[in-house]
Design a protein around this motif. Sequence first.
Motif, PDB file in Angstrom:
ATOM      1  N   VAL A   1     -69.458  22.165 -49.045  1.00  0.00           N
ATOM      2  CA  VAL A   1     -70.038  22.057 -47.448  1.00  0.00           C
ATOM      3  C   VAL A   1     -71.344  20.938 -47.966  1.00  0.00           C
ATOM      4  O   VAL A   1     -71.038  20.174 -46.828  1.00  0.00           O
ATOM      5  N   ALA A   2     -71.309  20.756 -49.010  1.00  0.00           N
ATOM      6  CA  ALA A   2     -72.720  19.580 -49.355  1.00  0.00           C
ATOM      7  C   ALA A   2     -72.052  17.895 -49.451  1.00  0.00           C
ATOM      8  O   ALA A   2     -72.964  17.332 -49.091  1.00  0.00           O
ATOM      9  N   VAL A   3     -71.045  18.610 -50.359  1.00  0.00           N
ATOM     10  CA  VAL A   3     -70.338  17.115 -50.581  1.00  0.00           C
ATOM     11  C   VAL A   3     -69.680  16.715 -49.113  1.00  0.00           C
ATOM     12  O   VAL A   3     -69.542  14.723 -49.337  1.00  0.00           O
ATOM     13  N   ARG A   4     -68.953  17.821 -48.480  1.00  0.00           N
ATOM     14  CA  ARG A   4     -68.476  16.624 -47.029  1.00  0.00           C
ATOM     15  C   ARG A   4     -69.502  16.322 -45.980  1.00  0.00           C
ATOM     16  O   ARG A   4     -69.588  15.678 -45.786  1.00  0.00           O
ATOM     17  N   ASN A   5     -70.508  16.893 -46.198  1.00  0.00           N
ATOM     18  CA  ASN A   5     -71.764  16.832 -45.187  1.00  0.00           C
ATOM     19  C   ASN A   5     -71.915  14.963 -45.132  1.00  0.00           C
ATOM     20  O   ASN A   5     -72.496  14.768 -44.767  1.00  0.00           O
TER      21      ASN A   5
ATOM     22  N   SER B   1     -77.732  26.725 -41.873  1.00  0.00           N
ATOM     23  CA  SER B   1     -77.088  26.701 -43.063  1.00  0.00           C
ATOM     24  C   SER B   1     -75.806  26.134 -42.619  1.00  0.00           C
ATOM     25  O   SER B   1     -75.053  26.351 -43.740  1.00  0.00           O
ATOM     26  N   SER B   2     -75.266  25.110 -42.105  1.00  0.00           N
ATOM     27  CA  SER B   2     -74.587  24.373 -42.994  1.00  0.00           C
ATOM     28  C   SER B   2     -74.662  22.904 -42.459  1.00  0.00           C
ATOM     29  O   SER B   2     -73.499  21.538 -42.207  1.00  0.00           O
TER      30      SER B   2
ATOM     31  N   GLU C   1     -66.349  32.624 -52.669  1.00  0.00           N
ATOM     32  CA  GLU C   1     -67.008  34.040 -51.672  1.00  0.00           C
ATOM     33  C   GLU C   1     -68.400  33.793 -51.597  1.00  0.00           C
ATOM     34  O   GLU C   1     -69.007  35.069 -50.858  1.00  0.00           O
ATOM     35  N   GLY C   2     -69.205  32.364 -51.604  1.00  0.00           N
ATOM     36  CA  GLY C   2     -70.326  32.518 -50.795  1.00  0.00           C
ATOM     37  C   GLY C   2     -70.597  33.018 -49.824  1.00  0.00           C
ATOM     38  O   GLY C   2     -69.205  32.879 -48.541  1.00  0.00           O
ATOM     39  N   ALA C   3     -71.627  33.683 -48.848  1.00  0.00           N
ATOM     40  CA  ALA C   3     -71.672  33.718 -48.380  1.00  0.00           C
ATOM     41  C   ALA C   3     -72.063  32.919 -46.608  1.00  0.00           C
ATOM     42  O   ALA C   3     -72.712  31.898 -47.522  1.00  0.00           O
ATOM     43  N   SER C   4     -71.935  33.400 -45.144  1.00  0.00           N
ATOM     44  CA  SER C   4     -72.226  31.696 -44.588  1.00  0.00           C
ATOM     45  C   SER C   4     -73.340  30.860 -44.697  1.00  0.00           C
ATOM     46  O   SER C   4     -74.081  29.987 -44.416  1.00  0.00           O
TER      47      SER C   4
END
Length: 575
Positions: free
Chosen positions: A369-373, A527-528, A359-362
């Motif tokens: 996202v942190a794990v993937r990065n 942010s990404s 549910e978090g905003a972008s």
Amino acid sequence: MTLLGVATALVLAVVFYYPVLTVFADAVRVGGAWTVEVVRDVLTDPFYFGVLAPIFGGEFGAISELAAESPLGLFGFTAYQALLSTIASVLLGLPGAYVLSRYEFPGRRTLRSLTILPFVLPSIMVAIGFVAFFGTNGPLNAVLTALGLGPVNLLFTLEAIVVAHAFYNAPLVARVTTAAWESVDARMVETARSLGANPWYAFRTVLAPQLLPAVLTGALLTFVFTFMSFPIVLALGGFQLATVEVWVYSLVQELEYAEAATLAVAETVVSLALTYAYLRYEARESGGGRAANPPPRKRLLPENPSPLAALERVGVAAYAAVVAVVFVGPIASMVAESVTGPSGFTLQYYEFLVQRQVEGASFQTKPGVAVRNSLVFGVATLLVALPMGVTVSVLTARGGRGTRLADAAAMAPLAVSGVVVGLGMLRGLVFGVELWGHRLQVTGPVAIVAAHGVAAYPFVVRNVAPLLGGVDRSVVESARALGATRVRALLDVELPLVASGVAAGAAFAFAISIGEFDSTVILATGSSSYTMPVAVERYIGNRTLGPATAMGTVLLAVTSLSFVVVDRLGGRWEA
């Protein structure tokens, strides 16, 4: 190989030397004009250099006054805490090396593989573990209160910083000393004993000189790493116990680039000198080979116990208790904190991570996202660091004129802090460089992978180069005589013989990328492009440590699994 060497040099020039020199240039270029005023002000400031400041300014009369008021200064305190951390790391690491090299017990090989794991764990995660374990309401104080010994306040003290540094570097000392201990020639000790030497005299005159190079190597590396320590000091000491690295970061936050750059230059000069000394010492001591008769290991539980053997085992048990407090306690406390709420056991912090991901905003930090990065950056770092490290290893292992200087230049990233590299890339490549009428920019994930690759490839070199230096050159020459090219001989003959070193270097590169925080926290401004350590740091801002400890536990699992798997593959290749 020459082309590969040139390509590696170009990569280093673009993503390391240019950014670092950009930082250094800020020290003498203020407002578009060249000046040495900032450098002079820093060098003559007692806050930074203590009793050395008047010497740098040519005023010797104020030395006695400063010796009483501020003898150390920021640099002196940084060196002092690094010295204490080095002593603590050696004292904590040597008994571990003795246990691993002299005793045989189930799980010894696995434990030996895991000795280096604390060294590659993210600093921010370890800091959280120390806060959870040594805090006022932590398990250590709970046990001490139950025993009537009262609570102790270790957080935000020099002692906490020293213990945390020992957590990181004692396993490094233990690992290099264990390798040396397993390579000593037991026949020399037996000869000394047969000539009438008692066990202590034989150890002091025969065994200790063979172990001393490894101990000094571990101590020198520990001093370099703790001299440049950043997240541990920032989290456990704050600005009241700030080191040079923490103060540089503070000045950057205040946009005082010239002063920060001057401090960074001075810090880098010290660390480069120490790294060069380490490389000189390593080259001088690398001539010995493995002994044909290593000492036999003893059983942890002796069949025929004697008073001396029983006393020795008591010492081992006491050391295991210390290890449990220093190493196991903080990590276990962090994991326990992630599943403990005000009312007891809970999974609400992990539910928070899932909810934030869904549910978090972008603009918010999402754990997925942190794990993937982190995993993507780790693989990309591996693809960058491994070829660079192998190329430098091959070129330096050949010997010849200028090899030692080239090795030192290639190892410079080991002596330059991540904060300096990150700041240099931010000030140079990220902001952009005008080149032939075009603006060249390296931003986002590319900049982070470049910084990670620079930080990781020296560890590939240090794992591969010594093994390549021990390869029988006649084997390579035979392959060349049969028509193999230099690259073909490298791929088909040399690298298979040093596959374990390549695998170990790959494990270091991947794990260091996953846990890197210093440069990433500067470069991951969007942010990404944040990673798991940056996500942990951002979650600390909440009113409770719960979300940060949950993210830290995820980070611990990913880092441990990746390192152990690759390290195990290296052992299989070696066999």
